[in-house]
Design an enzyme around this catalytic site. Structure first.
Site, mmCIF file in Angstrom:
data_model
loop_
_atom_site.group_PDB
_atom_site.id
_atom_site.type_symbol
_atom_site.label_atom_id
_atom_site.label_comp_id
_atom_site.label_asym_id
_atom_site.label_seq_id
_atom_site.Cartn_x
_atom_site.Cartn_y
_atom_site.Cartn_z
ATOM 1 N N GLU A 218 43.989 -17.217 47.843
ATOM 2 C CA GLU A 218 42.448 -17.914 46.449
ATOM 3 C C GLU A 218 43.441 -18.541 45.608
ATOM 4 O O GLU A 218 44.067 -18.983 45.347
ATOM 5 C CB GLU A 218 42.735 -15.922 45.852
ATOM 6 C CG GLU A 218 41.861 -15.175 46.863
ATOM 7 C CD GLU A 218 41.977 -14.193 46.040
ATOM 8 O OE1 GLU A 218 42.110 -14.049 44.326
ATOM 9 O OE2 GLU A 218 42.692 -12.558 47.077
ATOM 10 N N GLU B 248 46.705 -8.606 45.898
ATOM 11 C CA GLU B 248 47.065 -8.102 44.704
ATOM 12 C C GLU B 248 47.739 -7.606 43.968
ATOM 13 O O GLU B 248 46.832 -6.703 43.318
ATOM 14 C CB GLU B 248 45.779 -8.485 43.394
ATOM 15 C CG GLU B 248 45.599 -10.350 43.540
ATOM 16 C CD GLU B 248 45.214 -11.109 42.876
ATOM 17 O OE1 GLU B 248 44.552 -10.154 41.776
ATOM 18 O OE2 GLU B 248 44.485 -12.107 42.403
HETATM 19 O O1 AHR Z 1 37.885 -13.424 44.063
HETATM 20 C C1 AHR Z 1 38.205 -12.798 43.012
HETATM 21 C C2 AHR Z 1 39.296 -12.236 42.655
HETATM 22 O O2 AHR Z 1 39.794 -12.401 41.829
HETATM 23 C C3 AHR Z 1 39.443 -11.229 44.271
HETATM 24 O O3 AHR Z 1 38.822 -9.982 44.087
HETATM 25 C C4 AHR Z 1 41.235 -10.578 43.638
HETATM 26 O O4 AHR Z 1 41.984 -10.683 44.302
HETATM 27 C C5 AHR Z 1 41.391 -11.673 42.253
HETATM 28 O O5 AHR Z 1 42.123 -11.297 41.369
#
Ligand code: AHR
Length: 490
Positions: free
Chosen positions: A296, A173
């Site tokens: 994610e 990110e």
């Molecule tokens: O999963 C929680 C957070 O969500 C992670 O650390 C990040 O990559 C995303 O914004």
């Protein structure tokens, strides 16, 4: 009666088992307490890893685990987490609750965990606040078998042989918590850092994953593919399901019917988003060499009342089981491009597969869906389609979302999600050129609000499903509301 057609003559992509992976970050109680309790803990463990959680993940067939973040990855300095535990640096986890991180779970512990689970390793490197040298040396430490300073250091720390690193992430990110960069800037940095992610053994060559977009950030995908597409093996993608958006997440348990449908509609949106990001990737990579890595995904609600809100602890209901079921069906359908994914996260954080409290562990409804879908691992995706109605006025939410695949031995695996809270679905399945000998089926279902807790661990679990009739070329079935059903057809 809905018509469901499966065509075994239409053999599509391979469903890479790594689509069924999980993500574990140094966040809240995911690693500490949830997975790692330390060698001296009274909680049963092997080399510090909780036996109950490891056994559950193994039974679920977890193929790959991503670590150490998330936002934590771009803040993590791997050398703090090696060597004698008493000498490891303590630091503040400023991103997740300002708690002390004692670095007792580091590189060696992560690979010990993967070994116990029997899964592949996906390590996320630090591009946001680390140097090129630091990232390069980490890869050398993990994968070099020759004469090298980092291989020597690893040996001094007790690990003679290198570990296998299947995937290596070059930042996380970086448009947000990983440095708030512009796509153009990150693309340049990606190329620089990735250049020094060296190969020490052609049989242990980490696949390089560039930080990709989230949600509708199409520009990021476009720039990364244009500027660095030829130098990456995978481009990540993040998608979280909220009630509305990041600032209006909704609640995990006591949701209204309207909130249920709004959340489910947002979960299903991942199909359209993957499609659109894939189309951009196709422009630069028509052969689909670069994998889309959804590293994610999952539901993200307001943290449970009475818990540290920075720990992102939430309960997990049948609604989450349906989100898992429909998302995994979507991944299967896009398996030509989506070749790895990681549910966020593994234990005690967001849409987990397990929750812990001291020595107690509860498996969530999401866990049972992952375990049930194990039958899709490494199968061939088959052409399939189902007639169904849209059940959400204000957007797109089909009542039925399915995928079908074939095992090497010819068994057809079909998984169908009925997203309706109130209506059965009558389904008539016909399989082209196939004579059915035997069908078995399983189901995860319940009221949308049902969940497992420490005082009622088995409210939701996988059960045998018998409400179907075998026909010559398929079956007819009545799928109850809020259900995920798997058919194994021989
Ligand atoms: O999963 C929680 C957070 O969500 C992670 O650390 C990040 O990559 C995303 O914004």
């Amino acid at each position: 009666m809905e018509k469901y057609l499966i065509n075994p003559n239409q053999k599509l992509s391979k469903i890479n088992r790594d689509i069924y992976g999980c993500f574990s970050e140094h966040l809240g109680r995911c690693i500490y307490e949830g997975t790692y309790v330390g060698e001296d803990s009274p909680i049963p463990n092997v080399n510090g890893m909780r036996t109950d959680v490891v056994t559950a993940l193994k039974d679920m067939g977890l193929p790959v685990l991503r670590w150490p973040g998330g936002c934590f990855a771009d803040y993590y300095h791997w050398k703090d987490g090696i060597g004698k535990k008493e000498n490891r640096k303590k630091m503040i986890n400023t991103y997740w609750g300002g708690v002390v991180e004692d670095n007792s779970f580091g590189t060696h512990e992560f690979f010990e965990l993967c070994k116990q689970i029997g899964c592949e390793a996906y390590v996320a490197g630090n591009l946001g606040s680390g140097t090129v040298q630091e990232m390069s040396e980490w890869v050398e430490y993990m994968t070099c078998d020759g004469l090298s300073p980092m291989a020597e250091l690893r040996k001094e720390n007790g690990q003679e042989k290198p570990w296998k690193v299947k995937y290596f992430g070059v930042g996380n990110e970086n448009w947000g918590c990983g440095g708030f960069m512009r796509a153009e800037y990150y693309a340049d940095l990606y190329k620089r850092y990735a250049t020094y992610v060296r190969t020490y053994d052609p049989n242990n060559k980490p696949l390089k994953i560039a930080c990709g977009a989230s949600h509708e950030k199409y520009y990021w995908t476009e720039e990364l593919m244009k500027e660095a597409g030829t130098l990456m093996d995978g481009l990540s993608y993040h998608y979280y399901t909220y009630l509305v958006d990041y600032d209006h997440k909704g609640v995990a348990k006591d949701f209204s019917d309207e909130e249920y449908y709004a959340t489910m509609k947002n979960a299903y949106k991942i199909d359209e988003l993957i499609q659109k990001h894939s189309e951009i990737m196709d422009k630069y990579d028509s052969q689909k060499r670069v994998a889309m890595i959804v590293d994610e995904w999952g539901s993200w609600y307001t943290a449970e009342e009475g818990t540290n809100s920075a720990f992102l602890y939430q309960q997990n209901t049948v609604r989450d089981a349906l989100i898992a079921g429909l998302t995994l069906n979507v991944f299967n359908k896009h398996s030509d491009r989506v070749r790895m994914a990681n549910l966020a996260q593994t234990v005690n954080v967001l849409q987990s597969v397990a929750l812990t409290d001291g020595e107690e562990m509860v498996l969530t409804p999401t866990y049972y869906v992952f375990k049930m879908y194990k039958d899709h691992h490494d199968n061939t995706l088959l052409g399939s389609c189902i007639t169904t109605k849209n059940i959400y006025e204000d957007g797109n939410l089909p009542q039925l979302i399915e995928s079908a695949s074939m095992k090497e031995d010819g068994t057809i695996v079909s998984t169908i999600v009925n997203t309706s809270m109130s209506e059965n679905a009558e389904v008539h399945c016909q399989i082209e050129d196939f004579k059915v000998k035997e069908i078995t089926a399983e189901i995860v279902t319940g009221d949308a609000h049902d969940y497992n807790d420490f005082d009622k661990k088995d409210v939701v679990k996988t059960c045998g499903f018998e409400n179907f009739k075998k026909t010559e070329d398929g079956f007819t079935a009545t799928l109850p509301p809020c259900s995920v059903v798997k058919f194994l057809i021989k």
